[in-house]
Write a protein that holds these residues in place. Structure first.
Motif, PDB file in Angstrom:
ATOM      1  N   ILE A  59       6.205   8.098  29.731  1.00 35.69           N
ATOM      2  CA  ILE A  59       6.224   7.327  30.537  1.00 35.69           C
ATOM      3  C   ILE A  59       5.296   5.700  30.302  1.00 35.69           C
ATOM      4  O   ILE A  59       6.257   4.781  30.504  1.00 35.69           O
ATOM      5  N   LEU A  62       8.596   3.268  29.010  1.00 33.19           N
ATOM      6  CA  LEU A  62       9.422   3.251  29.894  1.00 33.19           C
ATOM      7  C   LEU A  62       8.305   1.875  30.944  1.00 33.19           C
ATOM      8  O   LEU A  62       9.395   1.086  30.935  1.00 33.19           O
ATOM      9  N   VAL A  63       7.281   1.989  30.589  1.00 31.48           N
ATOM     10  CA  VAL A  63       6.331   0.737  30.861  1.00 31.48           C
ATOM     11  C   VAL A  63       6.601  -0.504  29.769  1.00 31.48           C
ATOM     12  O   VAL A  63       7.152  -1.602  30.591  1.00 31.48           O
ATOM     13  N   ALA A  66      10.120  -1.401  30.804  1.00 35.04           N
ATOM     14  CA  ALA A  66       9.594  -2.441  31.745  1.00 35.04           C
ATOM     15  C   ALA A  66       9.576  -3.735  31.823  1.00 35.04           C
ATOM     16  O   ALA A  66      10.025  -4.341  32.967  1.00 35.04           O
ATOM     17  N   SER A  67       8.268  -4.036  31.323  1.00 40.41           N
ATOM     18  CA  SER A  67       7.039  -5.038  31.253  1.00 40.41           C
ATOM     19  C   SER A  67       7.914  -6.006  29.910  1.00 40.41           C
ATOM     20  O   SER A  67       6.931  -7.319  30.031  1.00 40.41           O
ATOM     21  N   TYR A  71       5.095  -1.693  22.302  1.00 36.18           N
ATOM     22  CA  TYR A  71       4.486  -0.109  22.526  1.00 36.18           C
ATOM     23  C   TYR A  71       3.554   0.037  21.295  1.00 36.18           C
ATOM     24  O   TYR A  71       4.185   0.364  20.140  1.00 36.18           O
ATOM     25  N   THR A 231       2.129  14.553  36.957  1.00 31.76           N
ATOM     26  CA  THR A 231       3.705  14.212  36.578  1.00 31.76           C
ATOM     27  C   THR A 231       3.846  15.629  37.323  1.00 31.76           C
ATOM     28  O   THR A 231       5.637  15.663  36.677  1.00 31.76           O
ATOM     29  N   PHE A 236       8.668  10.241  36.350  1.00 32.77           N
ATOM     30  CA  PHE A 236       9.033   9.566  34.987  1.00 32.77           C
ATOM     31  C   PHE A 236       9.048   8.649  35.617  1.00 32.77           C
ATOM     32  O   PHE A 236       8.463   7.290  36.291  1.00 32.77           O
ATOM     33  N   GLU A 237       9.649   8.074  36.689  1.00 30.79           N
ATOM     34  CA  GLU A 237      10.010   6.145  37.228  1.00 30.79           C
ATOM     35  C   GLU A 237       9.634   6.305  38.105  1.00 30.79           C
ATOM     36  O   GLU A 237       8.427   5.241  37.809  1.00 30.79           O
ATOM     37  N   THR A 240       6.202   4.835  36.043  1.00 36.46           N
ATOM     38  CA  THR A 240       6.674   3.965  35.176  1.00 36.46           C
ATOM     39  C   THR A 240       6.243   2.539  36.550  1.00 36.46           C
ATOM     40  O   THR A 240       5.477   1.344  36.722  1.00 36.46           O
ATOM     41  N   ASN A 241       6.794   2.327  38.122  1.00 36.20           N
ATOM     42  CA  ASN A 241       6.862   1.841  38.935  1.00 36.20           C
ATOM     43  C   ASN A 241       5.319   1.709  39.388  1.00 36.20           C
ATOM     44  O   ASN A 241       4.964   0.706  39.275  1.00 36.20           O
ATOM     45  N   CYS A 244       3.453  -0.444  36.530  1.00 36.49           N
ATOM     46  CA  CYS A 244       4.100  -2.420  36.548  1.00 36.49           C
ATOM     47  C   CYS A 244       3.536  -2.527  37.794  1.00 36.49           C
ATOM     48  O   CYS A 244       3.411  -3.885  38.017  1.00 36.49           O
TER      49      CYS A 244
END
Length: 254
Positions: A59, A62-63, A66-67, A71, A231, A236-237, A240-241, A244
């Motif tokens: 996750i 993914l964050v 996306a942002s 990392y 989770t 995971f999506e 992530t949302n 974000c």
């Protein structure tokens, strides 16, 4: 957390109250001011605490994607290893551990050039220092440096406590039911159910001992986090949302 940044740290009690503890012995490094760990205005830092097998690192990746955040996970190990002059694989074995560091790091501290940046221990001082605390202290410094630069997502290593209450900093805890975690570990590491369960129990114990020793907590108290995400329930999506969506709110904090 101001005292932590200057070497006279406090540990957080089970109910979030601060009580005095010794994070580091008095050393030459204690006089070298720690970075603030506060991201610049207009930037943000996210810490991700995760149960092993919950997908927290996935996750975080993914964050970051996306942002556009940096990392930070293996980078901490790499940086600490480089500054101590030890092998990265060896440094990784000490990561989030409390079992002590072997003679390699002590020898690095005793060498004529113990850190390849600006960390200098007199030989007499080095002999009296805990090897484990030296590793932990440098890990803290690297985390604080990265947080001070801003726009980073930092995984594990007690960063949620080191950066506790800092402005523009979002603290996330990722967890999941045991059966979910076992299935995840079995798939991720290609092991059977018994081995997966053993790996989870061992990792849980290591993380709990690490946090209890250095921060006085086991990391499970919800009041230390802004978002707790299961989770076993959310994909995971979706996780992530959630994160974000919170970033602009946290970023706007002065």
């Amino acid at each position: 957390m101001e005292d932590t940044l200057h070497g006279n740290a406090q540990k957080l009690g089970a109910k979030g109250k601060s009580v005095e503890t010794r994070v580091l012995p008095e050393t030459a490094l204690a006089a070298d001011p720690m970075p603030s760990g506060i991201p610049p205005q207009g930037s943000v830092v996210v810490t991700v605490s995760r149960q092993f097998g919950s997908g927290g690192s996935d996750i975080a990746h993914l964050v970051a994607k996306a942002s556009g955040l940096n990392y930070v996970d293996q980078k901490i190990i790499t940086e600490v290893a480089e500054r101590l002059g030890v092998d990265i694989e060896y440094a990784a074995q000490q990561d989030e551990q409390t079992t002590g560091i072997s003679g390699n790091i002590l020898e690095a501290l005793r060498s004529s050039n113990p850190f390849n940046v600006h960390y200098m221990y007199p030989a007499a001082k080095a002999q009296s220092q805990s090897q484990e605390l030296a590793y932990f202290h440098l890990t803290q410094r690297v985390i604080l440096e990265l947080a001070t630069q801003g726009n980073a997502i930092i995984v594990g290593r007690g960063s949620q406590f080191l950066l506790h209450n800092n402005p523009r900093t979002l603290h996330i805890h990722i967890f999941a039911p045991m059966e979910y975690r076992i299935d995840y570990v079995m798939k991720q590491y290609q092991v059977n159910r018994a081995n997966a369960k053993e790996m989870i129990e061992q990792r849980d114990d290591e993380q709990a001992r690490y946090l209890r020793r250095y921060y006085g907590v086991d990391g499970q108290q919800p009041n230390f986090y802004h978002l707790l995400i299961n989770t076993g329930l959310f994909s995971f999506e979706s996780a992530t949302n959630f994160i974000c969506q919170a970033l602009p709110i946290v970023q706007a904090i002065v």
